[in-house]
Design a protein around this motif. Structure first.
Motif, PDB file in Angstrom:
ATOM      1  N   ILE A 100       0.831  -1.211   0.000  1.00 25.84           N
ATOM      2  CA  ILE A 100       0.000   0.000   0.000  1.00 25.84           C
ATOM      3  C   ILE A 100       0.864   1.258   0.000  1.00 25.84           C
ATOM      4  CG2 ILE A 100      -1.693   1.350   1.308  1.00 25.84           C
ATOM      5  CD1 ILE A 100      -2.954  -1.344   2.150  1.00 25.84           C
ATOM      6  N   GLU A 101       1.822   1.342   0.902  1.00 31.00           N
ATOM      7  CA  GLU A 101       2.662   2.543   0.966  1.00 31.00           C
ATOM      8  C   GLU A 101       3.450   2.772  -0.329  1.00 31.00           C
ATOM      9  OE1 GLU A 101       5.966   4.778   3.773  1.00 31.00           O
ATOM     10  OE2 GLU A 101       5.324   2.766   4.303  1.00 31.00           O
ATOM     11  N   PRO A 102       4.100   1.740  -0.907  1.00 26.07           N
ATOM     12  CA  PRO A 102       4.788   1.970  -2.184  1.00 26.07           C
ATOM     13  C   PRO A 102       3.838   2.455  -3.292  1.00 26.07           C
ATOM     14  CG  PRO A 102       5.535  -0.083  -1.217  1.00 26.07           C
ATOM     15  CD  PRO A 102       4.375   0.396  -0.383  1.00 26.07           C
ATOM     16  N   ALA A 103       2.597   1.961  -3.295  1.00 26.04           N
ATOM     17  CA  ALA A 103       1.631   2.412  -4.304  1.00 26.04           C
ATOM     18  C   ALA A 103       1.294   3.887  -4.110  1.00 26.04           C
ATOM     19  CB  ALA A 103       0.365   1.561  -4.241  1.00 26.04           C
ATOM     20  N   VAL A 104       1.104   4.301  -2.864  1.00 27.33           N
ATOM     21  CA  VAL A 104       0.813   5.713  -2.575  1.00 27.33           C
ATOM     22  C   VAL A 104       1.999   6.581  -2.991  1.00 27.33           C
ATOM     23  CG1 VAL A 104       0.410   7.377  -0.707  1.00 27.33           C
ATOM     24  CG2 VAL A 104      -0.833   5.209  -0.739  1.00 27.33           C
ATOM     25  N   ILE A 105       3.198   6.123  -2.701  1.00 29.68           N
ATOM     26  CA  ILE A 105       4.414   6.882  -3.051  1.00 29.68           C
ATOM     27  C   ILE A 105       4.519   7.058  -4.562  1.00 29.68           C
ATOM     28  CG2 ILE A 105       6.952   6.743  -3.099  1.00 29.68           C
ATOM     29  CD1 ILE A 105       6.709   5.444  -0.250  1.00 29.68           C
ATOM     30  N   ARG A 106       4.281   5.989  -5.337  1.00 30.70           N
ATOM     31  CA  ARG A 106       4.421   6.115  -6.803  1.00 30.70           C
ATOM     32  C   ARG A 106       3.325   6.991  -7.409  1.00 30.70           C
ATOM     33  NH1 ARG A 106       4.371   0.551  -6.355  1.00 30.70           N
ATOM     34  NH2 ARG A 106       2.292  -0.318  -6.441  1.00 30.70           N
ATOM     35  N   ILE A 107       2.122   6.900  -6.898  1.00 31.84           N
ATOM     36  CA  ILE A 107       1.044   7.736  -7.440  1.00 31.84           C
ATOM     37  C   ILE A 107       1.310   9.201  -7.096  1.00 31.84           C
ATOM     38  CG2 ILE A 107      -1.421   8.251  -7.264  1.00 31.84           C
ATOM     39  CD1 ILE A 107      -1.785   5.135  -6.944  1.00 31.84           C
ATOM     40  N   LYS A 108       1.743   9.468  -5.862  1.00 37.08           N
ATOM     41  CA  LYS A 108       2.086  10.838  -5.453  1.00 37.08           C
ATOM     42  C   LYS A 108       3.214  11.383  -6.331  1.00 37.08           C
ATOM     43  CE  LYS A 108       3.776  13.424  -1.422  1.00 37.08           C
ATOM     44  NZ  LYS A 108       5.171  13.745  -1.745  1.00 37.08           N
ATOM     45  N   ALA A 109       4.252  10.571  -6.545  1.00 37.03           N
ATOM     46  CA  ALA A 109       5.391  11.011  -7.364  1.00 37.03           C
ATOM     47  C   ALA A 109       4.956  11.323  -8.795  1.00 37.03           C
ATOM     48  CB  ALA A 109       6.488   9.947  -7.355  1.00 37.03           C
ATOM     49  N   LEU A 110       4.090  10.501  -9.350  1.00 33.80           N
ATOM     50  CA  LEU A 110       3.614  10.757 -10.721  1.00 33.80           C
ATOM     51  C   LEU A 110       2.755  12.008 -10.788  1.00 33.80           C
ATOM     52  CD1 LEU A 110       2.851   7.131 -11.921  1.00 33.80           C
ATOM     53  CD2 LEU A 110       4.600   8.677 -12.827  1.00 33.80           C
TER      54      LEU A 110
END
Length: 131
Positions: A112-122
């Motif tokens: 979950i956290e890695p998914a949030v990080i990648r969406i935020k970064a994009l």
């Protein structure tokens, strides 16, 4: 049966074959029925997608994550419809798990956290690029 195609024409081939098999079953006196619940378009590449993917890969590198574009992406994603009108769209950015799009779907808590990080970064990359 869940099918995924890369070209719209492949759907036509598949559905024509299913129709043929239901009209002419292998076993005499057997009646075959099927129901189409949904028919999603394939996620079609759009103009400038290659240039955008370079930016996406750089963004993933900055956050230390691997980016992989799956050839059979899309499925029941709204991204298929979005891409069909010419909008750049990337699928499969969410967390990993099992039983996707079923009543028993499970998500890996550790993803979950890695998914949030990648969406935020994009989202940040898109905002910066628009300036």
């Amino acid at each position: 049966v869940n099918i995924r195609v890369t070209k719209k024409e492949q759907y036509d081939i598949f559905y024509n074959k299913i129709k043929e098999l239901t009209e002419n079953p292998f076993i005499p006196d057997v009646k075959v029925e099927y129901e189409t619940i949904s028919k999603c378009l394939p996620m079609i590449p759009v103009p400038q997608m290659d240039e955008y993917l370079v930016r996406v890969r750089k963004t993933f590198e900055k956050i230390g994550q691997k980016f992989e574009l799956y050839p059979m992406r899309g499925g029941a994603s709204d991204g298929n419809t979005i891409a069909s009108v010419g909008t750049r769209c990337i699928d499969s950015l969410g967390p990993c798990g099992l039983g996707v799009h079923t009543p028993n779907e499970k998500v890996l808590i550790s993803d979950i956290e890695p998914a949030v990080i990648r969406i935020k970064a994009l989202m940040e990359e898109i905002a910066e690029h628009k300036k």
